[in-house]
Design an enzyme around this catalytic site. Structure first.
Site, short mmCIF file in Angstrom:
data_model
loop_
_atom_site.label_atom_id
_atom_site.label_comp_id
_atom_site.label_asym_id
_atom_site.label_seq_id
_atom_site.Cartn_x
_atom_site.Cartn_y
_atom_site.Cartn_z
N VAL A 264 -78.22 92.85 -48.45
CA VAL A 264 -79.47 92.08 -48.40
C VAL A 264 -79.51 91.20 -47.16
O VAL A 264 -78.49 90.94 -46.54
CB VAL A 264 -79.59 91.17 -49.65
CG1 VAL A 264 -79.88 91.99 -50.87
CG2 VAL A 264 -78.33 90.33 -49.84
N SER A 266 -81.39 89.37 -43.48
CA SER A 266 -81.99 89.73 -42.21
C SER A 266 -81.07 90.60 -41.36
O SER A 266 -81.53 91.50 -40.65
CB SER A 266 -82.37 88.46 -41.44
OG SER A 266 -81.46 87.44 -41.71
N VAL A 267 -79.77 90.37 -41.42
CA VAL A 267 -78.84 91.17 -40.62
C VAL A 267 -78.90 92.63 -41.08
O VAL A 267 -79.02 93.57 -40.28
CB VAL A 267 -77.40 90.63 -40.74
CG1 VAL A 267 -76.42 91.57 -40.10
CG2 VAL A 267 -77.31 89.24 -40.14
N GLU A 288 -78.52 99.74 -53.15
CA GLU A 288 -79.18 99.12 -54.30
C GLU A 288 -80.59 98.67 -53.94
O GLU A 288 -81.54 99.00 -54.60
CB GLU A 288 -78.33 97.98 -54.88
CG GLU A 288 -77.76 97.03 -53.86
CD GLU A 288 -77.12 95.81 -54.46
OE1 GLU A 288 -76.17 95.97 -55.22
OE2 GLU A 288 -77.58 94.70 -54.15
N ASN A 378 -75.21 82.77 -52.96
CA ASN A 378 -75.96 83.69 -53.82
C ASN A 378 -75.07 84.30 -54.90
O ASN A 378 -75.36 84.23 -56.09
CB ASN A 378 -76.57 84.83 -52.99
CG ASN A 378 -77.53 84.31 -51.93
OD1 ASN A 378 -78.21 83.30 -52.13
ND2 ASN A 378 -77.58 84.97 -50.79
N GLY A 382 -73.73 93.36 -54.98
CA GLY A 382 -73.12 94.68 -55.03
C GLY A 382 -72.10 94.90 -53.93
O GLY A 382 -71.57 96.01 -53.78
#
Ligand code: COA
Length: 498
Positions: A264, A266-267, A288, A378, A382
């Site tokens: 997840v 921006s990178v 995912e 966060n 996964g």
């Protein structure tokens, strides 16, 4: 006329208001919901529950697929309703409550949640709240923009509340592939040998008697904007693509690469955007989350097939997905997270896993979750499911954070999520450290020389030289190993004061 959303006449009498459905949730209950990285989570009933909490004391344990929108995590956290929460979150209100320890947070590998729930490790599940686009004549549920843990939550819950969300298009029907593995000792191999194979049903099985309430809503997925690709992310993406090309040349990767997983943020988005600009084609994606850049790859004719558990797009990305859903659905399958993130399948398909780190140490251990070793960001999500079983496990991070006051390459990570044993490659904007087939000291030299910011390289070399004199297989100066973090805490920079 649009096909009816509730196609089982018997169930029409269960249609009710969000407030009445929320009354089914009692103090002390455990509630499992649909939803994965703000997609396909229930909205109206949680908002009604937060409203109810203004008048009466109520505490629940909350299980989801992964992060969910503000109507669920945010509203319930601000109302002080959540006692225990698992397995992943990104909402500021709940993150703050977790770090104040008002919410007990259980950070679990995403592939393991459903099985741990079925094994009974997590306790009893009272109610499942599920967003669906429709209910079939048999009473089965057609999920919306994510699958997550919903099939198992529906199986385990005593009661199911269904939110039919009319903002979610009916064309989502048919995109899902629902498969729940049997539990040991009866588990069989998961029969997936290709990214595009279907092994289950397009709906979630549900006993109609379990459906206690049906609520209609049109609140859209509260998706997050994506930061534009900045120069540092672009450079990381270029470094990674060059690395892939070298691997192909060396015969360690096929021309079309292997199925990609991308984390997840921006990178991760920038890396995929970089692939869209590259000359790779016929790519496959077994991941995912399906972010905007995956649609770019499909539209550019570079992505053959995509398997995930949720459509995690920005507002513009979601609009584009809805507008072109008929063509995207030929190329996308949404699976339960137990399958999208399943180590058995990841190992079999030979996934190239690309995840993001908060910090990395000189030996290749990765912290993905804790700021300065203590404050939850966060969760592991996964990243562990993929990194440990991947063909190639890659972690990317900018070399510094907070305008250079923090080096993301440190002598010792302040928290470990991924150990040196499952990290093959580190990428920063300065280059790529290939850790394969290297002993700890060789790894340290590779990471310092190729990935650390030049401002911090001499300091890291100094640390390593000092540690080498002390000996050992993985040399450290323990009294100094976390001194960079301590220095940042004391005066706002990891650089020495003078
Ligand atoms: N020390 C302290 N803070 C740091 C830091 C470090 N070494 N590195 C980054 N940060 C801060 C940033 O400054 C930023 O702070 P801000 O929110 O106050 O601006 C924040 O952490 C996020 O950093 P950013 O560079 O914006 O990261 P991102 O959006 O790419 O997310 C992770 C990075 C690691 C937090 C995110 O990828 C994540 O949660 N990963 C774990 C789960 C996962 O990998 N899931 C995917 C599996 S499929």
């Amino acid at each position: 006329m649009e096909e009816p959303r509730v196609r089982c006449p018997e169930l029409l009498k269960k249609v009710t208001s969000a407030a009445e459905a929320a009354e089914l949730i009692k103090d002390g209950m455990t509630v499992g919901t649909s939803g994965f990285t703000p997609a396909g989570y229930p909205k109206a009933v949680p908002l009604a529950l937060a409203e109810r909490a203004k008048k009466e004391r109520i505490k629940i344990n909350l299980w989801t697929g992964a992060s969910v929108g503000d109507e669920l995590d945010g509203a319930l956290a601000r109302a002080g309703i959540i006692n225990k929460r698992l397995p992943y979150q990104t909402n500021e209100s709940i993150r703050d409550a977790i770090n104040r320890r008002e919410v007990q947070y259980i950070d679990i590998h995403l592939s393991q949640v459903a099985q741990q729930a079925r094994y009974g490790f997590l306790g009893h599940l009272d109610v499942a709240i599920v967003e669906a686009v429709a209910i079939t004549p048999e009473g089965y549920l057609i999920p919306s923009t994510s699958v997550g843990n919903t099939p198992t939550f529906v199986e385990l819950a005593e009661k199911v509340i269904v939110e039919i969300n009319t903002s979610q298009p009916l064309e989502l029907e048919g995109m899902h592939d629902i498969y729940i593995p049997a539990d040991p000792p009866k588990r069989k191999p998961i029969p997936l040998t290709r990214v595009d194979e279907r092994i289950g049903t397009p709906y979630i099985l549900c006993e109609p008697d379990k459906i206690a309430a049906i609520v209609f809503t049109d609140i859209p997925d509260n998706v997050r904007p994506l930061a534009p690709v900045d120069a540092i992310s672009k450079q990381m993406a270029e470094n990674l693509i060059e690395f892939f090309k070298r691997e192909i040349k060396a015969g360690r990767l096929p021309d079309k690469l292997l199925p990609l997983q991308s984390g997840v943020g921006s990178v991760a988005n920038a890396v995929l955007a970089g692939l869209a600009q590259s000359d790779f084609s016929d790519l496959e994606f077994y991941s995912e989350v399906i972010q905007d850049s995956v649609f770019d790859l499909i539209d550019a004719g570079k992505m053959r097939f995509v398997s995930g558990t949720s459509i995690t797009a920005s507002e513009a990305g979601l609009k584009r997905f809805y507008e072109n859903i008929k063509s995207y659905r030929q190329k996308i399958i949404l699976r339960p997270q137990e399958i999208s993130n399943n180590p058995e399948v990841i190992r079999r398909l030979g996934i190239i896993a690309m995840n993001t780190a908060i910090e990395v140490d000189i030996y290749g251990n990765v912290n993905s979750t804790h700021i300065m070793g203590t404050r939850m960001m966060n969760g592991i999500g996964g990243s562990g499911d993929f990194s440990r079983s991947a063909y190639l496990s890659i972690f990317a991070t900018p070399s510094t954070a907070k305008n250079g006051a923090i080096s993301c390459i440190v002598p010792m990570v302040s928290h470990v999520d991924h150990t040196e044993h499952e990290v093959h490659v580190i990428v920063t904007e300065w280059g790529v450290a290939d850790l394969r087939n290297k002993c700890p000291v060789e790894r340290a030299q590779e990471i310092i020389n190729n990935c650390a910011h030049p401002d911090y390289r001499p300091l890291l070399k100094e640390y390593l030289d000092k540690a080498l004199k002390r000996g050992g297989h993985t040399p450290h100066c323990l009294e100094e190993a976390l001194s960079w973090h301590i220095r940042f805490g004391a005066h706002g920079s990891m650089k020495p004061k003078n």
